[in-house]
Scaffold this motif. Structure first.
Motif, PDB file in Angstrom:
ATOM      1  N   LYS A 253       0.812  -1.219   0.000  1.00 24.57           N
ATOM      2  CA  LYS A 253       0.000   0.000   0.000  1.00 24.57           C
ATOM      3  C   LYS A 253       0.847   1.271   0.000  1.00 24.57           C
ATOM      4  O   LYS A 253       0.333   2.357  -0.290  1.00 24.57           O
ATOM      5  N   ALA A 254       2.111   1.148   0.328  1.00 20.35           N
ATOM      6  CA  ALA A 254       2.974   2.329   0.472  1.00 20.35           C
ATOM      7  C   ALA A 254       3.202   3.009  -0.874  1.00 20.35           C
ATOM      8  O   ALA A 254       3.276   2.359  -1.918  1.00 20.35           O
TER       9      ALA A 254
ATOM     10  N   LEU B   4      12.118   7.340  -3.201  1.00 15.22           N
ATOM     11  CA  LEU B   4      12.425   6.817  -1.869  1.00 15.22           C
ATOM     12  C   LEU B   4      11.128   6.258  -1.321  1.00 15.22           C
ATOM     13  O   LEU B   4      10.132   6.982  -1.201  1.00 15.22           O
ATOM     14  N   ASN B   5      11.119   4.976  -1.015  1.00 19.14           N
ATOM     15  CA  ASN B   5       9.916   4.328  -0.511  1.00 19.14           C
ATOM     16  C   ASN B   5      10.168   3.815   0.900  1.00 19.14           C
ATOM     17  O   ASN B   5      11.147   3.105   1.145  1.00 19.14           O
ATOM     18  N   ILE B   6       9.297   4.208   1.826  1.00 19.17           N
ATOM     19  CA  ILE B   6       9.391   3.746   3.217  1.00 19.17           C
ATOM     20  C   ILE B   6       8.108   2.999   3.548  1.00 19.17           C
ATOM     21  O   ILE B   6       7.015   3.524   3.327  1.00 19.17           O
ATOM     22  N   TYR B   7       8.243   1.787   4.051  1.00 18.90           N
ATOM     23  CA  TYR B   7       7.054   1.009   4.381  1.00 18.90           C
ATOM     24  C   TYR B   7       7.241   0.312   5.729  1.00 18.90           C
ATOM     25  O   TYR B   7       8.366   0.198   6.250  1.00 18.90           O
ATOM     26  N   LEU B   8       6.125  -0.153   6.265  1.00 19.74           N
ATOM     27  CA  LEU B   8       6.107  -0.752   7.602  1.00 19.74           C
ATOM     28  C   LEU B   8       5.720  -2.220   7.496  1.00 19.74           C
ATOM     29  O   LEU B   8       4.656  -2.555   6.967  1.00 19.74           O
TER      30      LEU B   8
ATOM     31  N   TYR C 265      11.228  -0.148   6.761  1.00 20.59           N
ATOM     32  CA  TYR C 265      12.142  -0.466   5.675  1.00 20.59           C
ATOM     33  C   TYR C 265      12.244   0.728   4.732  1.00 20.59           C
ATOM     34  O   TYR C 265      11.255   1.424   4.484  1.00 20.59           O
ATOM     35  N   VAL C 266      13.446   0.931   4.197  1.00 21.21           N
ATOM     36  CA  VAL C 266      13.700   2.037   3.274  1.00 21.21           C
ATOM     37  C   VAL C 266      14.232   1.462   1.967  1.00 21.21           C
ATOM     38  O   VAL C 266      15.216   0.704   1.956  1.00 21.21           O
ATOM     39  N   GLU C 267      13.571   1.806   0.868  1.00 29.73           N
ATOM     40  CA  GLU C 267      14.005   1.404  -0.472  1.00 29.73           C
ATOM     41  C   GLU C 267      14.394   2.648  -1.263  1.00 29.73           C
ATOM     42  O   GLU C 267      13.613   3.593  -1.354  1.00 29.73           O
ATOM     43  N   THR C 268      15.582   2.651  -1.824  1.00 29.78           N
ATOM     44  CA  THR C 268      16.008   3.762  -2.670  1.00 29.78           C
ATOM     45  C   THR C 268      16.140   3.282  -4.109  1.00 29.78           C
ATOM     46  O   THR C 268      16.634   2.182  -4.370  1.00 29.78           O
ATOM     47  N   ALA C 269      15.688   4.108  -5.048  1.00 34.69           N
ATOM     48  CA  ALA C 269      15.867   3.871  -6.484  1.00 34.69           C
ATOM     49  C   ALA C 269      16.222   5.227  -7.086  1.00 34.69           C
ATOM     50  O   ALA C 269      15.379   5.906  -7.677  1.00 34.69           O
TER      51      ALA C 269
ATOM     52  N   ASN D 285      17.913  -1.499  -0.168  1.00 35.05           N
ATOM     53  CA  ASN D 285      16.729  -1.830   0.638  1.00 35.05           C
ATOM     54  C   ASN D 285      17.241  -2.200   2.025  1.00 35.05           C
ATOM     55  O   ASN D 285      17.966  -3.192   2.176  1.00 35.05           O
ATOM     56  N   ARG D 286      16.882  -1.393   3.020  1.00 34.61           N
ATOM     57  CA  ARG D 286      17.464  -1.580   4.346  1.00 34.61           C
ATOM     58  C   ARG D 286      16.399  -1.439   5.432  1.00 34.61           C
ATOM     59  O   ARG D 286      15.517  -0.594   5.346  1.00 34.61           O
TER      60      ARG D 286
END
Length: 315
Positions: free
Chosen positions: A164-165, A221-225, A230-234, A274-275
């Motif tokens: 959903k993020a 930059l995607n942050i989800y729970l 979690y942090v995803e960078t592209a 992705n961290r």
């Protein structure tokens, strides 16, 4: 009877929205990206780079420059941050539908004109300069030789599961569209004959009538729970350089060596990570050509803030 039914339905929807807002978990996100100028782009840039998908991402930057980027004539009426968050497809479609004059340079410091706060059930909200907390860190990093600021901004958002993020679109710096294609090739202007064939080094064909911006820094930059944050960078960092390519002439056989020539090229250097992170801790994302400082802070929840403000106003 119909009126009573409508009132009941409206009340039910309001209760559901309130319950959803109470279940939301909001955090404050601050990021600072900087470039390292001591690395050779050709050594770090891969031959094939995937362009980040930004058409569905939340855009907190364009609304600040809506007069310059969109223009009043294309009917976006500014496309507020909520418009970009809730209907980004429409905003992007209208941007592509006409010739658009936009800024040739996006500043590294992005902030709202005055303090802002998220609202229950609302979209991500860009914060003001006074709500930032990284200035000491930025001052220290800026003093180190070879470091150049790329982007600094802070926002509030609700954290959702990965499916959903919504990612946040990040971009800044120079727009190279007048010099280079998104693929990195140099733009050819009124040249009927060329000694260098116009290869598409990234295997893309760009057919849009109006050129898309080619920002120095561009991506998501995607942050989800998912129990944890979690942090995803592209992200792509673009750097000018020289590319060596082989030319096959008409009389060249497959087993013969190709002639090599050099041509200006805009390299795209990816930062894809992705961290898992912890809230309130300051995290450093390392890369040979750039770095990112990120902090996800706990904050007063919008539903609590609205209740507090309403209670104060009532008294």
């Amino acid at each position: 009877m119909l009126r009573q039914t409508l009132l009941i339905l409206m009340g039910f929807l309001f209760i559901n929205q309130l319950a959803y807002a109470q279940d939301e978990r909001w955090f404050e996100v601050e990021i600072y990206l900087f470039e390292r100028n001591n690395a050779n782009p050709q050594e770090q840039a891969p031959q094939q780079v995937q362009q980040p998908k930004t058409n569905k991402a939340v855009d907190l930057i364009s609304p600040l420059f809506s007069t310059n980027i969109t223009g009043a004539s294309i009917g976006l009426e500014g496309c507020s941050s909520q418009d970009w968050a809730t209907n980004s497809d429409l905003c992007n479609q209208q941007l592509k539908s006409r010739q658009v004059n936009h800024l040739s340079q996006i500043p590294s410091n992005i902030f709202a004109a005055e303090p802002q706060y998220g609202v229950p059930g609302g979209p991500a909200v860009l914060l003001s300069d006074s709500q930032n907390q990284f200035q000491t860190i930025i001052n220290k990093l800026s003093r180190e030789p070879g470091n150049t600021s790329l982007l600094h901004m802070t926002w509030q958002q609700s954290m959702l599961p990965r499916h959903k993020a919504k990612a946040v679109h990040l971009f800044s710096g120079q727009d190279y569209a007048s010099q280079y294609e998104l693929s990195g090739q140099a733009v050819q202007t009124h040249q009927t004959e060329s000694a260098i064939p116009q290869f598409d080094f990234f295997g893309e064909t760009l057919s849009d009538e109006s050129p898309k911006p080619v920002w120095k820094l561009d991506g998501t930059l995607n942050i989800y729970l998912n129990h944890y944050l979690y942090v995803e960078t592209a992200l792509n960092l673009r750097k000018e350089g020289i590319k060596t390519v082989g030319i096959m002439e008409d009389n060249t056989h497959l087993n013969e060596s190709l002639e090599s020539v050099t041509t200006p090229f805009l390299f795209a250097i990816p930062m894809t990570q992705n961290r898992r992170v912890k809230s309130d801790e300051i995290h450093y994302f390392d890369h040979p050509n750039m770095g990112m400082i990120l902090q996800i802070r706990k904050m007063e929840q919008p539903i609590d803030r609205v209740s507090t403000v309403a209670s104060v106003e009532a008294n």
